[in-house]
Design a protein around this motif. Structure first.
Motif, PDB file in Angstrom:
ATOM      1  N   HIS A   1       0.879  -1.141  -0.213  1.00  0.00           N
ATOM      2  CA  HIS A   1      -0.040   0.019   0.123  1.00  0.00           C
ATOM      3  C   HIS A   1       0.789   1.219   0.075  1.00  0.00           C
ATOM      4  O   HIS A   1       0.188   2.100  -0.052  1.00  0.00           O
ATOM      5  N   LEU A   2       2.145   1.158   0.076  1.00  0.00           N
ATOM      6  CA  LEU A   2       3.070   2.313   0.173  1.00  0.00           C
ATOM      7  C   LEU A   2       3.618   2.719  -1.347  1.00  0.00           C
ATOM      8  O   LEU A   2       3.670   1.867  -2.294  1.00  0.00           O
ATOM      9  N   ASP A   3       3.987   4.083  -1.334  1.00  0.00           N
ATOM     10  CA  ASP A   3       4.378   4.433  -2.594  1.00  0.00           C
ATOM     11  C   ASP A   3       5.759   3.882  -2.795  1.00  0.00           C
ATOM     12  O   ASP A   3       6.628   3.513  -1.954  1.00  0.00           O
ATOM     13  N   ILE A   4       6.321   3.725  -4.056  1.00  0.00           N
ATOM     14  CA  ILE A   4       7.461   2.951  -4.390  1.00  0.00           C
ATOM     15  C   ILE A   4       8.702   3.420  -3.456  1.00  0.00           C
ATOM     16  O   ILE A   4       9.426   2.684  -3.160  1.00  0.00           O
ATOM     17  N   GLU A   5       8.852   4.786  -3.511  1.00  0.00           N
ATOM     18  CA  GLU A   5      10.200   5.226  -2.774  1.00  0.00           C
ATOM     19  C   GLU A   5       9.923   4.924  -1.359  1.00  0.00           C
ATOM     20  O   GLU A   5      10.980   4.364  -0.833  1.00  0.00           O
ATOM     21  N   THR A   6       8.853   5.157  -0.866  1.00  0.00           N
ATOM     22  CA  THR A   6       8.814   4.635   0.595  1.00  0.00           C
ATOM     23  C   THR A   6       9.145   3.123   0.755  1.00  0.00           C
ATOM     24  O   THR A   6       9.726   2.645   1.749  1.00  0.00           O
TER      25      THR A   6
ATOM     26  N   ALA B   1      10.600   1.292  -1.135  1.00  0.00           N
ATOM     27  CA  ALA B   1      12.117   0.932  -1.486  1.00  0.00           C
ATOM     28  C   ALA B   1      13.011   1.266   0.042  1.00  0.00           C
ATOM     29  O   ALA B   1      13.800   0.479   0.389  1.00  0.00           O
TER      30      ALA B   1
END
Lengths: 572, 563
Positions: free
Chosen positions: A488-493, A495
């Motif tokens: 559910h998180l955005d990709i950068e978070t 990563a």
């Protein structure tokens, strides 16, 4: 109505006590009527009020005694219902923990929480309303009737005839009302829920450009709802109308016959007045039974729902295995395990490995995690740990070695430090600080004593995962279960979080269920799930070469015909 | 208060009828006992002729019947009135909330207002109507008594004052503090228990369930203590009221007996006057326990009032015309929800008609704010937002359709849900739309087909299916612009991929703004803008960005599971 009642612990002495008090009350009710009639008769015969004052005091004393008895009855009932409902809540709460998160999820968190909180107080209200009313119903009319019959046969007969007629009408009309309500139940529910539905979907209505015109719809449905409710109520209220009507008519008839008896000289004023005053008292318990009907019904329903939870089969805890700290030699194997949506799951792992569980939604990943966490028992097949065979992993020695990181970790209202300390409440501040740092919460160091969770600082999804990771670092248990921790998180978070989490996996037995493919390269072994079965297993490279389910998942994620991806893949 | 009183004024006649019938019920019950007392006393004086007691006999029966009939009619009318009021309240609340929908994070928060209105029904049924009827009976009976004796009327007036005003008011005040405190505790318990049930796994693994149960029980004990003190107050109060009623009876007896002894009143009236006290005080007693609930009602009232107060001022639109051929245009737009954290700063962006643009960026970068600004749900603090050359107005839904993360499916049939996109659509058009989104076969396979009713918040359908139904709805809306606000969050890659394929397939030719934080499907887009820190950081085609932007390349690799 009260059949379930005798199941509750210690109800018998309470009922006995209430019955005793109610008998005393019946006597006082009769005395109150008699002494009031006596005072009135003496006044009627021309005695001065001052002369009758002691008689009036007697009446008042009887009245006071009657209500004082009622006061103690209520107090006893409330005391008992408070005790029993608290005990019930306690048992249900413990049972919920024992049944575990899977059951809670199935039943719906909202429903369970409402049942625990609202349900307990509804049940309590039911008991303390219903217990005295039930006893009243059994004692008071009978006692009063006997006295009336003894005083005046005609009145006794009138009362005796009316009560059954009244009850029959009440029940018949009640049934008719229920039938009517049932027949339109579904449509009725939809009308009743329409407004809430409209508010919840207001955003969607706005996007569709229907929000403005929907006002008319609300008006229209409210009107429909009113009409259909009124139709039901017309019948529903008839039941209490019948009660009122027959009771009033009966009192009126008694009065008329008393009057006739007096005119004929067959009767004296004193007994006539006594009977007249007692006649409404005779119907009072029945009328009171009808009030708070819904409160009673809800409470009864809540009590039943809670009993049902208590009666759910518990874990079979006979067969608990012993397990030393999970070592490199330890083994876990599942053989032909079937449970819920899972079919014939067999695999075994040895020692500390990182195992990825991947598949589309509905493939059975979470169910497998439930089995591994000991929240779900196998319907068939076996699970063995170090050769000890069991049907479920609801085993103290197993669960005590687990840390669990779900998609939405449990964060409670308290300080950040306390949240991190969750698995290890006695950890020192220094330990907590170190764990927080490892989990990438270094920038939060000054905030360790800040209140978070409900009422406190709002956390983002990534921060919550970091707290869960810090918890796991601090607990340092050998087995780790993760259920879709980053989807559910955005990709950068995602990563950044992955980077902090990977050291956590070192030297542990890790089960990571996800549909995010990038985790798989870090795994020692991958279980690919499809339609509740294990489709294939192997390492990332092996599975890619197999060109099976896993390869198709990877392809779907990358886009079918994408050359760029391939070129990057080559470079990587 | 302006949620309570206006409705009473609005339905003056019905209200008057309800109060009248309520009073009539109490009156009939009293009159029944009065005439019975009179009948018996009269009969005891052994009149020569039976006809002498004929009138009281008839009256006794009449009042007996009258009481039950008027009580039945009163209950029906009061419920009819309350339902009318509720329907007015709903419309009013809806109108108040409608313009501020963007203020509420979840639909559930909005749903709570519906509960408040439900709650207010009770304030009328249990408190206002019976209280007004009681006051009516109070005034009438004391006036009537005044004709017999002014001083006795005053004494009774005082008794009744205690019953109808003093004790209810005292109950309200005593209970208020306790109830407020209890509410607070309840709310805390709710969120605590909900948290725990959701985090049950953690509790079980940590082996600390017992500790939780113990500490929860402690909190419950606190609540129970308050509840018990409330109940014991109520018990004591009711006992006192009963004793007071007894005292009123004795007072009446003394007065009536005295009057009779003085020859000012016929002795046959003594019993009649005395017995009347019972039904009257019986009607007054429940007022006190109804009044103690006031604290709960006033909270609901407060919430409704704030909902209305925060209605934003009407937004006047000045026609502004922009460049031709631009479907969407943001000119130096700045926006923030609160002053400390600006979301967009001097944000410039435009989309040509027919362009497919992906808006990427970390959460909190303001991606969804762009959608809200284009929809006109929020207005920029500075700068201009133009949709097809003009500012978003109330007809914006004819130009922009939105497919967001959780499209709401209403509790009605599938057919009606899809038709919401365009109420004038025929069944055939609805079915056509369903076919396009590949839901037709599935819907047909359900026992009730298109007449299948959604269960609670659409739980009958899976995440992907719900999005498809919402997509069919949007197709019927036939807008030139479609904004997709993270419609695939939480879907697995295969479901996501298939949904996205369908979306672009059926929306071919429209201007599409796709807000997402995943990179799957980027290659199909004409342009990608990457938002961070309130401004566009990268802008270009997928290929350009992959080749030129290191950050994008890294993201892409991460998302594809390559690195």
């Amino acid at each position: 109505m009260g059949r379930d009642l005798f199941r509750y612990q210690g109800v018998v002495p309470v009922l006995a006590g209430l019955t005793f008090l109610t008998i005393a009350q019946a006597v006082l009710v009769i005395l109150q009527a008699k002494w009031l009639a006596a005072a009135l008769t003496r006044l009627f015969n021309g005695e001065a009020p001052a002369a009758v004052f002691s008689g009036m005091l007697l009446f008042f004393a009887a009245l006071a005694g009657r209500y004082l008895t009622g006061f103690f009855k209520q107090k006893a009932a409330e005391h008992y219902s408070e005790k029993i409902s608290a005990a019930l809540r306690h048992d249900v709460l413990n049972k919920l923990f024992s049944l575990g998160p899977r059951y809670a999820q199935k039943e719906g968190t909202g429903r369970l929480v409402t049942l625990m909180i609202e349900g307990t107080s509804q049940f309590r209200t039911y008991l303390d309303l219903f217990l005295p009313k039930m006893i009243n119903m059994m004692v008071l009319p009978a006692a009063i009737w006997l006295f009336v019959l003894w005083t005046d046969h005609t009145s006794g007969i009138i009362l005796a005839v009316t009560l059954p007629v009244l009850l029959v009408f009440m029940v018949l009309l009640g049934l008719a009302a229920r039938k009517k309500a049932d027949s339109q139940w579904e449509g009725y529910q939809r009308l009743a829920g329409h407004f809430t539905d409209s508010l919840r979907g207001l955003e969607t209505l706005t996007f569709l450009g229907r929000a403005r015109s929907h006002k008319k719809q609300i008006e229209h449905v409210s009107e429909e709802y009113r009409k259909s409710t009124m139709n039901t109520l017309k019948v529903a209220f008839l039941s209490s109308f019948a009660l009122d009507f027959f009771a009033m008519l009966s009192v009126a008839t008694v009065a008329v016959f008393l009057g006739l008896g007096l005119v004929d000289g067959k009767m004296a004023l004193l007994p006539a007045l006594t009977v007249l005053i007692l006649a409404p008292e005779y119907f009072l318990p029945v009328r009171e039974l009808g009030t708070d009907y819904h409160a009673t019904l809800n409470g009864q329903e809540a009590g039943r729902a809670m009993q049902e939870i208590l009666e759910k089969p518990d874990w079979d805890l006979e067969n608990q295995f012993k397990l030393q700290t999970w070592s490199d030699e330890a083994t876990l194997s599942l053989s032909k395990v079937e449970a819920a949506s899972l079919k014939k799951i067999s695999f075994s792992v040895k020692g500390r490995k990182k195992i990825g569980i991947i598949g589309t939604s509905g493939a059975g990943k979470s169910t497998l995690i439930d089995i591994l966490g000991g929240f779900l028992a196998a319907d068939s097949g076996t699970i063995s740990v170090n050769g000890q065979t069991v049907s479920h992993l609801h085993q103290a020695d197993w669960q005590n070695q687990l840390t669990y990181i779900p998609q939405h970790p449990y964060i409670f209202g308290g300080t950040l430090a306390d949240n991190i300390r969750f698995y290890k409440p006695d950890a020192s501040n220094e330990e907590v600080r170190k764990a927080a740092e490892k989990a990438g919460l270094a920038s939060f160091e000054d905030l360790l004593e800040t209140e978070i969770g409900e009422g406190g600082r709002r956390l983002s999804g990534g921060q919550m995962q970091r707290i869960a990771a810090a918890r796991a670092f601090l607990a340092d248990r050998p087995i780790l279960l993760l259920d879709e921790p980053t989807a559910h998180l955005d990709i950068e978070t995602e990563a950044a979080l992955k980077e902090s989490m990977l050291p956590l996996f070192d030297d542990k037995l890790v089960f990571l269920a996800t549909h995010r493919l990038h985790w798989m390269k870090e795994m020692d072994w991958i279980i690919v799930m499809e339609h509740g079965q294990i489709a294939e297993t192997g390492t990332h490279t092996e599975l890619l070469l197999k060109n099976g389910v896993y390869a198709s998942l990877v392809q779907a994620a990358r886009g079918d015909t994408h050359e760029l991806a391939h070129s990057i893949l080559k470079r990587a | 208060m302006n949620w309570l009183i206006p409705y009473l004024k609005e339905h003056k006649r019905l209200l008057a009828a309800v109060i009248l019938l309520g009073s009539l019920t109490i009156f009939a019950a009293s009159a029944l006992l009065f005439s019975s007392g009179y009948l018996i006393s009269k009969a005891a004086s052994r009149p020569e002729n039976l006809l002498m007691i004929y009138v009281p006999i008839v009256l006794v029966r009449t009042f007996g019947i009258m009481r039950s009939v008027s009580s039945y009619v009163e209950r029906l009318m009061s419920h009819s009135l309350i339902l009318k009021i509720v329907s007015r309240m709903r419309v009013r609340l809806y109108e108040a909330i409608r313009p501020q929908v963007s203020r509420f994070k979840t639909g559930d928060a909005l749903g709570l207002f519906a509960d408040d209105i439900e709650h207010l029904q009770d304030v009328y049924i249990k408190l206002i109507f019976p209280w007004l009827s009681a006051l009516c009976v109070y005034a009438l009976s004391i006036t009537a008594l005044g004709f017999f004796s002014v001083s006795f009327a005053l004494v009774m007036g005082l008794y009744f004052f205690v019953f109808t005003v003093l004790v209810p008011l005292a109950s309200l005040l005593v209970m208020k503090a306790k109830q407020m405190k209890q509410k607070e505790q309840r709310a805390a318990q709710y969120s605590r228990l909900a948290d725990t049930v959701m985090g049950m796994g953690d509790w079980v693994f940590s082996g600390r369930e017992k500790a939780f149960v113990a500490s929860y029980e402690q909190a419950e004990k606190e609540w129970t203590r308050l509840e018990s003190s409330k109940r014991s107050f109520a018990r004591g109060r009711d006992l006192c009221l009963q004793l007071l009623a007894g005292a009123a009876v004795v007072t009446t007896m003394i007065w009536a007996g005295g009057q009779s002894a003085d020859g000012q009143m016929a002795p046959i009236l003594i019993a009649a006057f005395t017995l009347v006290l019972f039904p009257i005080t019986e009607a007054f007693l429940p007022l006190s326990s109804a009044a103690e609930e006031w604290a709960g009602y006033s909270q609901s009232l407060g919430r409704l009032q704030t909902a209305e107060k925060e209605k934003p001022a009407a937004h006047f639109i000045q026609p502004v015309f922009g460049d031709d051929g631009l479907a969407l245009q943001f000119r130096r737009v700045s926006f923030s929800y609160n002053e400390s954290e600006p979301v967009l700063q001097h944000f410039n962006f435009s989309a040509r008609a027919g362009e497919k643009i992906a808006v990427l960026g970390p959460s909190g970068a303001g991606k969804s704010t762009i959608m809200q600004l284009a929809e006109g749900l929020v207005s920029p603090q500075s700068g201009t937002v133009l949709v097809n050359g003009h500012e978003p107005d109330e007809y914006i839904s004819r130009e922009i359709a939105v497919l967001n993360q959780q499209p709401y499916l209403f509790n009605t049939t599938v057919m009606n849900n899809i038709r919401l996109g365009n109420p004038r659509a025929t069944d055939e058009e609805v079915i056509e739309a369903a076919k396009k989104v590949h839901m037709h076969d599935y819907i047909q396979s359900l026992p009730d087909g298109y007449q299948t009713v959604m269960q609670e918040t659409g739980s009958r359908f899976s995440g992907g299916e719900r999005q498809r139904i919402a997509l069919a709805r949007i197709l019927l809306q036939q807008t030139p612009i479609v904004i997709l606000d993270e419609p695939t969050v939480g879907l697995d890659p295969i479901t996501e991929r298939r949904l996205i394929e369908t979306v672009f397939d059926v929306l071919e030719g429209k201007t599409i703004l796709w807000i997402t934080h995943h990179l799957a499907g980027m290659e199909q887009m004409d342009r990608i803008v990457f938002l961070d820190g309130g401004q566009i950081q990268m802008d270009g085609t997928h290929e350009e960005l992959v080749q030129q932007e290191l950050r994008y390349q890294k993201l892409y690799e991460l998302d594809m599971g390559i690195s």
